[in-house]
Structures are given as structure tokens and as C-alpha cells.
Design a protein around this motif. Sequence first.
Motif, PDB file in Angstrom:
ATOM      1  N   ASP A 205       3.989   8.296   6.078  1.00 40.40           N
ATOM      2  CA  ASP A 205       5.358   7.916   5.703  1.00 40.40           C
ATOM      3  C   ASP A 205       6.078   7.143   6.832  1.00 40.40           C
ATOM      4  OD1 ASP A 205       6.859   8.340   3.100  1.00 40.40           O
ATOM      5  OD2 ASP A 205       8.442   8.735   4.549  1.00 40.40           O
ATOM      6  N   LYS A 206       7.411   7.091   6.739  1.00 44.22           N
ATOM      7  CA  LYS A 206       8.194   6.141   7.565  1.00 44.22           C
ATOM      8  C   LYS A 206       9.510   6.798   7.989  1.00 44.22           C
ATOM      9  CE  LYS A 206       8.841   5.066   2.940  1.00 44.22           C
ATOM     10  NZ  LYS A 206       7.934   4.982   1.782  1.00 44.22           N
ATOM     11  N   ARG A 207      10.657   6.169   7.780  1.00 38.43           N
ATOM     12  CA  ARG A 207      12.008   6.738   7.945  1.00 38.43           C
ATOM     13  C   ARG A 207      12.524   6.779   9.379  1.00 38.43           C
ATOM     14  NH1 ARG A 207      12.765   9.423   2.779  1.00 38.43           N
ATOM     15  NH2 ARG A 207      10.816   9.115   1.714  1.00 38.43           N
TER      16      ARG A 207
ATOM     17  N   PRO B 294       0.819  -1.228   0.000  1.00 39.91           N
ATOM     18  CA  PRO B 294       0.000   0.000   0.000  1.00 39.91           C
ATOM     19  C   PRO B 294       0.850   1.274   0.000  1.00 39.91           C
ATOM     20  CG  PRO B 294       0.172  -0.812   2.237  1.00 39.91           C
ATOM     21  CD  PRO B 294       1.016  -1.724   1.378  1.00 39.91           C
ATOM     22  N   HIS B 295       1.795   1.372  -0.923  1.00 39.94           N
ATOM     23  CA  HIS B 295       2.650   2.565  -1.006  1.00 39.94           C
ATOM     24  C   HIS B 295       1.849   3.766  -1.521  1.00 39.94           C
ATOM     25  CE1 HIS B 295       5.965   5.168  -2.332  1.00 39.94           C
ATOM     26  NE2 HIS B 295       6.754   4.449  -1.556  1.00 39.94           N
ATOM     27  N   ARG B 296       2.193   4.937  -1.051  1.00 40.78           N
ATOM     28  CA  ARG B 296       1.677   6.194  -1.592  1.00 40.78           C
ATOM     29  C   ARG B 296       1.940   6.257  -3.097  1.00 40.78           C
ATOM     30  NH1 ARG B 296       4.877  11.748  -0.582  1.00 40.78           N
ATOM     31  NH2 ARG B 296       3.196  13.235  -0.308  1.00 40.78           N
TER      32      ARG B 296
ATOM     33  N   SER C  64       6.698  -6.886   5.079  1.00 34.92           N
ATOM     34  CA  SER C  64       6.666  -5.634   4.330  1.00 34.92           C
ATOM     35  C   SER C  64       7.952  -4.882   4.637  1.00 34.92           C
ATOM     36  CB  SER C  64       5.449  -4.811   4.746  1.00 34.92           C
ATOM     37  OG  SER C  64       5.249  -3.735   3.851  1.00 34.92           O
ATOM     38  N   ASP C  65       8.335  -3.951   3.761  1.00 36.65           N
ATOM     39  CA  ASP C  65       9.703  -3.437   3.851  1.00 36.65           C
ATOM     40  C   ASP C  65      10.001  -2.594   5.081  1.00 36.65           C
ATOM     41  OD1 ASP C  65       8.107  -1.455   2.824  1.00 36.65           O
ATOM     42  OD2 ASP C  65       9.436  -0.924   1.168  1.00 36.65           O
ATOM     43  N   GLN C  66       8.999  -2.008   5.678  1.00 40.23           N
ATOM     44  CA  GLN C  66       9.117  -1.313   6.965  1.00 40.23           C
ATOM     45  C   GLN C  66       7.721  -1.110   7.502  1.00 40.23           C
ATOM     46  OE1 GLN C  66       9.435   1.237   3.549  1.00 40.23           O
ATOM     47  NE2 GLN C  66       8.019   1.509   5.210  1.00 40.23           N
TER      48      GLN C  66
HETATM   49 CA    CA Z   1       8.404   0.995   1.756  1.00 40.34          CA
END
Ligand code: CA
Length: 534
Positions: free
Chosen positions: A362-364, A194-196, A349-351
Motif C-alpha cells: 500500500d501507500k498513504r 497494478p492496483h490491489r 502513476s498516481d503515487q
Molecule cells: Ca493509487
Amino acid sequence: MKLSCCSLIPFLFFSTVSFAAERPNILFIFSDDHAPHAIGAYNGWLKSVDPTPNIDRLAAQGVLFEQSFCTNSICGPSRAVILSGKHSHKNGFMNNGNSFDWNQQIFPKLLQKVGYTTAIFGKSHLKGEPQGFDDWAVLPGQGLYYNPDLITPKGRERIEGHCTDIVTDLAVEWLKHGRDDDKPFMLMVQHKAPHRNWMPAERHLNLYDDIDIPQPNTLFDKWHDNAPPARFQELEIDRHMHLTFDLFVDLHPGFEGNAIRGRYDKSAWHNMQRMSPGQLKAWHDAYGPKDEAFHRANPQADELVRWKYQRYAKNYLRCVKGVDESVGRLMETLEDLDIDENTVVIYSSDQGFYIGDHGWYDKRWMYEESLKMPFIVKWPGTVEPGSRNSTHMVQNLDYAETFLDMAGAPIPSDMQGKSLVPLLKGEKPADWRESIYYHYYEYPSVHMVPRHYGIRTATHKLMRFYQFDEWEFYDLENDPDELANEYHNPDHAGKIAELKRELEQLREYYQDDSDVGVMPEAWQAEMRGSTRLN
Ligand code: CA
């Protein structure tokens, strides 16, 4: 025991056959930006929405890791860590802007060497042609949700439909007819969703219309206690999430009302322009009435934040629903082919991601919501169904070693993680890691999250925003939402000193000699004052 020649031959024969039969197929289902708290089985605050019945079913048949973390919370670097079994500073892919060196040692190549057939479909996000895969079809860059292009060994082709369904179709077709069924397989199904920018499939455009998605407790967090970097980021639902770009309000062909269109032409607008007339009609039939209701209500201030949150969370969870259906289809395919009993199925999932937590998307960050990764493993006959591991800290750094171990392949000594196979067997290794190391590098860049590294133990977290020489310390047992930065509390001085020593040991252990210098005061002042508010 003394073996005669005659007795040795059947022994060797039996040994070889049983070794081959024991080697499982591995189906790695991987999505992009799917936070654990948006999975029912993780029991987060979105559980009441029942977002993931199929992933929950997988968890009921396998083990769910609660202490699962990434090493660098961003898309491409997470994938590079998974392939290489090495931290970003070792595999060279530290930022999304980097290009991955496919010539390096990665686990798919090593699986091929021991007789596995390998394939990857969907999002690679590492640039360049994949190596180590017998069959592949990957999205260029981020890829598109509707009618995406895919790059294959034969070139580039456009496939009609929704990306999540297309990637699933490719994987199902490969399982049924594409693979060499004399060999065990490693199949990586890597979704864009579910990426932006969140564009759900047609059949999900009205999902959740009639409910309110629960809100996170920290939606209106103002980061009073954080070190300054948390206050000059650019990932707030309030000030940075754009009504048109992120939420598609009034998005239709010919809409010229917003200067942001040119800036983001390659994303949502671009995708909208290649939608078929039928897809466009379905989109506008679904969102037109919602947009009209928004304009009539004309929410302001905190009410606008709540409205944006609802629109965002619904579109995010609609994209999650497509991924969940993919997991269901893939599990059913294994059953139809009668290979489910000898296939390990993994969901990850990647993060993690902020779904309004701390007021963000978002993430980071190394904060919990983006540090955590979902990690669920079904392994019939090995993993205890419906079990949860809440004690052992695992990372994406461990996946390559785990896959090799499952396949009976040697694990190269320069890989930096640990095989999770003992944990999957229910063992409790006495020497398991008691802390994890994290390092994020992409700054200045989109969303303006400064570089930082840190250590997390079962109970505490220490982070250093080194460019600004700022520290944060959290007592996770008493403050799981990380609302009270206790770095300057003298009661914690002993613990902080202990963690600083341990952090330095981790940096040495993982040989992270990348530059972590403090930036000049003038530069810091400029960056603290800079903001690129939309
Ligand atoms: Ca990602």
C-alpha cells in the motif's frame, strides 16, 4: 517597425498557422500504484528484473524526473489534484470516500476551450460522470481486472478480456478512428493496474516463476525509531496481507475455507466469479502448482513473510508488465499514424507504493516510497532524449498547468502548481520551489495510517502526525531509507525549527486551513490500542 495593411495580413496568417502547428497532442498514460522503483529507468532495487522495457524506451526518448512527488498519496485525491491543479483541501476531494465536484474548473475543460479534443479511458476513481471530455469510458469505482464493466455516455457495458488490454484497445481505437483529427488531442489512458488485488493477464500468470525477486533491505523493518503511528498501521506483509484475499492462495469457486470471503466479496472473489471457464482454467493451471508447493513447504514466521513477499511482488510486477506492454502499443500506434513527432507522451502513476519496503504494501505515508511518483515525458524537438532531471522538485500539482502551457492556453491564477514546460525545455529557473507540501487525511480508515502533513526539501523531511501530536524528522542525505527518526536529536534542533517555520509558510501559501487539531487523550489511547488484524 511600421507595417502596412498588406504586409500585416500574411504576417497574421503565418502566425496563426504556425501556432496551430506547434500545439502538440498530449498522450497521458497513467497507472495506479506503480512505484518508481518498479520502473527499470529509475534504477531502483527491482531493476535487475527488467520490469518495464517499454517505459524505459520512453525514458530514453524523453526526460525522467527523479524528484517527482505527490501531494496526498492515495488514488482518488491524486487524480483530483491532477485535474484541478489544486491541493486536496482546495479541490475538495481529500479522501477516497469523497465525491469529486466535476463542475469545478479542471484542465480538460480549458483545453477544450482552446480547440483541443479530449478523451479519457480507464480508471477515473472520482465518481460521477466525467466532464471536460469529448469521449470517455471509465471503470466504475476500482473496476475489475477480468471482464470489467465500463461506464460510457451510452450507459454501462461489460467487455471481455483483461482490463489493461481493454483500456489500451479503447485508446488505440480512438486514436485511429474516434478522434477529430482536425484538432490537437489530450488523451488520458488510465490503467487500473497494478492496483490491489493483483490479477495479471492470462499471458503473464507464469511470468517470473523461475526467478527470485530481489528483496528490499527494509523488509523486516520494525519501525523502532518512528513515531508510534508507524507501529499501529495495518499494511504489513507479515500481519495484514491476507493469503487468500491478497495473494489468491487456494482461490477457486466453491472454496469456503475462509470467513474473509464474505467481507471481500466485491473484490477478488467477485471478479473470479465472472471469469470465463477458459480464464478460470488458465488461472488454476498457473496457480494450482504454486499453491501445492506452498502447502508442501509450509513456511513459518520470517520464511512465510519471504514467501508472501515473492508471491506479492511477482503478481504486482506481472500487472506492471501489462501496463508496460500498453505503453509499447500506444507508442507504436502513434508511429503507425505518423503523429509521434507532434505528440507529447507522458508516463506517470498516481503515487508510489511499498513493494515490501519497510515490510509494507500500500501507500498513504509521506515516506519516500509512497511519496514519489514516476514522471517521464517524451516531447520530440523540445525535451532532450535520455535526459534526467535530478534537481527540480515537481508534483502532480503541476500537471494541469503544464498541459495548459503546452497547449498555449492561459493558466488560471487560482491553480496552485507551476508549469513544467521551462524544465522540459532544459531551462534552470532560479526561482524554482525548494520544498514541497504534503497532507494525507484518510484516518481512521483502511490500513490505519494516521493523518499527517509535512515538508520535504532536497535534503530533509519533517512530518507531523497531528492527531497524535507526534513529529518525525529525517536527514535524507545520510538516511535515504528513513530508518532513523532524528526529531529528538538536539544536533538537528536548528534545522527542525527552520523547517517548522517553512512548513507554516507553505500552509499559508497553499491556504490549507483544514483541521489539524490534536485529538483528546482518550481517543488517542483507544486508537493506539485498536488493531483490526485479519
Ligand atoms: Ca493509487
